[in-house]
Design a protein around this motif. Sequence first.
Motif, short mmCIF file in Angstrom:
data_model
loop_
_atom_site.label_atom_id
_atom_site.label_comp_id
_atom_site.label_asym_id
_atom_site.label_seq_id
_atom_site.Cartn_x
_atom_site.Cartn_y
_atom_site.Cartn_z
N TYR A 22 23.77 14.68 14.15
CA TYR A 22 23.29 16.03 13.86
C TYR A 22 22.19 16.47 14.82
O TYR A 22 22.18 17.61 15.29
CB TYR A 22 22.82 16.14 12.41
N SER A 23 21.25 15.58 15.14
CA SER A 23 20.17 15.98 16.04
C SER A 23 20.69 16.27 17.44
O SER A 23 20.21 17.21 18.10
CB SER A 23 19.06 14.93 16.06
N THR A 24 21.69 15.53 17.90
CA THR A 24 22.27 15.77 19.22
C THR A 24 23.13 17.03 19.22
O THR A 24 23.03 17.87 20.12
CB THR A 24 23.10 14.56 19.67
N THR A 25 23.98 17.18 18.22
CA THR A 25 24.88 18.34 18.15
C THR A 25 24.11 19.65 18.08
O THR A 25 24.42 20.60 18.79
CB THR A 25 25.83 18.22 16.95
N PHE A 26 23.09 19.70 17.22
CA PHE A 26 22.36 20.95 17.00
C PHE A 26 21.00 21.00 17.69
O PHE A 26 20.22 21.92 17.45
CB PHE A 26 22.22 21.22 15.49
N GLU A 27 20.71 19.99 18.55
CA GLU A 27 19.44 19.93 19.28
C GLU A 27 18.25 20.06 18.33
O GLU A 27 17.37 20.90 18.51
CB GLU A 27 19.41 20.99 20.39
N LEU A 28 18.24 19.20 17.30
CA LEU A 28 17.19 19.21 16.29
C LEU A 28 16.13 18.17 16.62
O LEU A 28 16.46 17.02 16.94
CB LEU A 28 17.78 18.90 14.91
N ALA A 29 14.88 18.54 16.50
CA ALA A 29 13.77 17.62 16.74
C ALA A 29 13.54 16.74 15.52
O ALA A 29 13.69 17.18 14.37
CB ALA A 29 12.50 18.40 17.05
N GLU A 30 13.18 15.50 15.77
CA GLU A 30 12.89 14.57 14.68
C GLU A 30 11.56 14.91 14.03
O GLU A 30 10.61 15.31 14.70
CB GLU A 30 12.86 13.13 15.18
N VAL A 31 11.48 14.72 12.71
CA VAL A 31 10.22 14.81 11.97
C VAL A 31 9.60 13.42 12.09
O VAL A 31 9.87 12.53 11.29
CB VAL A 31 10.46 15.20 10.49
#
Length: 129
Positions: A22-31
């Motif tokens: 999910y973080s790679t697909t949607f370019e989401l930053a980790e908390v």
Amino acid sequence: MNITISLASFISEEFVALFEFYSTTFELAEVEELHSDIFRGAHVGDMTLGFSAPVVYEMLAIQEWSDPKGTTQYLTFEAASDDEVSTLTERAVVNGARLLHDPYETYYGAFQSVLADPDGNVFRINHFR
């Protein structure tokens, strides 16, 4: 009263791999402050998308739900345009998703695709026009 959703979570044997998908697909930053041996979280607007190890079934006293069958919920990720729906759909497939429904125009005027992540969880990529 103003209710919001602060956290939506997946429980998975492969919680780190699912977080990476999910973080790679949607370019989401980790908390970063939530990073642990049993949890990863990603920023999605004002919400955290969480990924937990199966030990949380016991921690939360929800062992009864530890072997679900079928999709009981799904996430919808909102894109900025029809083109972005198509781009994110392609990226998700490259990252290991299974395409369940090609991008299409819905009866309610949105453009969306339907996919299953590497764990088999259904999600949509949507653009409300």
